[in-house]
Design an enzyme around this catalytic site. Structure first.
Site, PDB file in Angstrom:
ATOM      1  N   ALA A 174       0.794  -1.230  -0.046  1.00  0.00           N
ATOM      2  CA  ALA A 174      -0.226   0.034   0.049  1.00  0.00           C
ATOM      3  C   ALA A 174       0.991   1.381   0.040  1.00  0.00           C
ATOM      4  O   ALA A 174       2.078   1.162   0.556  1.00  0.00           O
ATOM      5  CB  ALA A 174      -0.886  -0.033   1.457  1.00  0.00           C
ATOM      6  N   CYS A 175       0.331   2.526  -0.542  1.00  0.00           N
ATOM      7  CA  CYS A 175       1.060   3.491  -0.688  1.00  0.00           C
ATOM      8  C   CYS A 175       1.835   4.107   0.675  1.00  0.00           C
ATOM      9  O   CYS A 175       1.267   3.702   1.833  1.00  0.00           O
ATOM     10  CB  CYS A 175       0.539   4.731  -1.274  1.00  0.00           C
ATOM     11  SG  CYS A 175      -0.293   5.776  -0.173  1.00  0.00           S
TER      12      CYS A 175
END
Length: 269
Positions: A174-175
């Site tokens: 995930a970012c």
């Protein structure tokens, strides 16, 4: 429905699109989607990858390497989330702000190239978690072929392995913005600290890693079976010293280990 039957449905749905632009991060889901689309649509597929401070360079290079091997048309979108009004304040709808900005840019590019359909790699399991970015995708008319075909994360990994994709066992990603508690200010400096810290642990051999940033404290999440590696005093000292160089004052291990969206535990139930 079996994974193979879902794959057949996915390919049938993709075939009906004619031409599609795929948001490609290089992760498990978008890699599988891109390969499936390329198999049925060939040159009628365009991949788009975002490049920003919230997206580690290692991920970007892995994505571009895969694209080059397949010979798919590839576009890069510069997306600076920290410039979005309100994003750096890290509100609970942060992902909505990000997705709205990024996919609005992708939509503009698709319109210029007269490509009607834009697809992302959301799968059926994503419906189980808090995903405010999904609203932005709906508002912009982004389709999710994997979800529509009923494909789960497990299905995608099984099929990716059968298709000999290098991402079949790649850890979830995930970012970097997801490493901060809601309400904690996000800056380029903090993002860089998290990126460096996670890269260091990856270089040490940890496969699944999150470094959650709580001010000057780094909370390390690793795979459940990898937690015992930190029983080594030498390793603990080594990691602490490196994290201190990066800029953290305190370093701790999350005893529960890695889990998706652990920061969502701070949201009102």
């Amino acid at each position: 429905m079996t994974a193979q039957e879902k794959l057949a449905l996915l390919k049938s749905n993709l075939q009906s699109l004619g031409h599609v632009m795929i948001a490609f991060s290089g992760g498990v889901d978008s890699t599988f989607l891109l390969k499936a689309a390329h198999d049925v649509l060939g040159n009628a597929v365009t991949a788009v990858t975002a490049r920003s401070a919230t997206f580690p360079e290692r991920e970007f290079h892995e994505a571009t390497d895969f694209i080059q091997k397949l010979g798919i048309k590839h576009l890069v979108v510069l997306s600076e989330e920290l410039e979005i009004n309100g994003f750096s304040d890290n509100p609970p709808n942060r992902c909505y702000l990000c997705k709205k900005e990024l996919f609005s840019k992708i939509r503009k590019i698709a319109d210029e190239q007269k490509i009607e359909h834009i697809a992302d790699g959301s799968n059926l399991d994503d419906l189980k978690d808090y995903r405010p970015g999904r609203q932005a995708l709906q508002e912009l008319g982004i389709i999710s072929p994997l979800r529509d075909a009923g494909l789960t994360k497990e299905d995608i990994r099984i099929l990716s392995r059968e298709m000999d994709l290098p991402t079949w066992n790649k850890p979830a990603f995930a970012c970097l913005s997801s490493r901060f508690p809601y309400g904690e200010k996000i800056t380029k400096e903090k993002l860089a600290m998290v990126d460096q810290a996670e890269q260091y642990l990856i270089d040490l051999g940890f496969n699944l890693v999150r470094v959650r940033c709580h001010g000057t404290l780094a909370r390390i999440e690793v795979a459940i079976e990898a937690r015992s590696k930190f029983f080594s005093q030498e390793l603990m000292d080594q990691v602490y010293q490196e994290f201190k160089k990066i800029g953290f004052i305190f370093v701790c291990l999350d005893l529960k280990g890695y889990r998706t969206g652990s920061m969502n535990a701070t949201l009102p139930q």
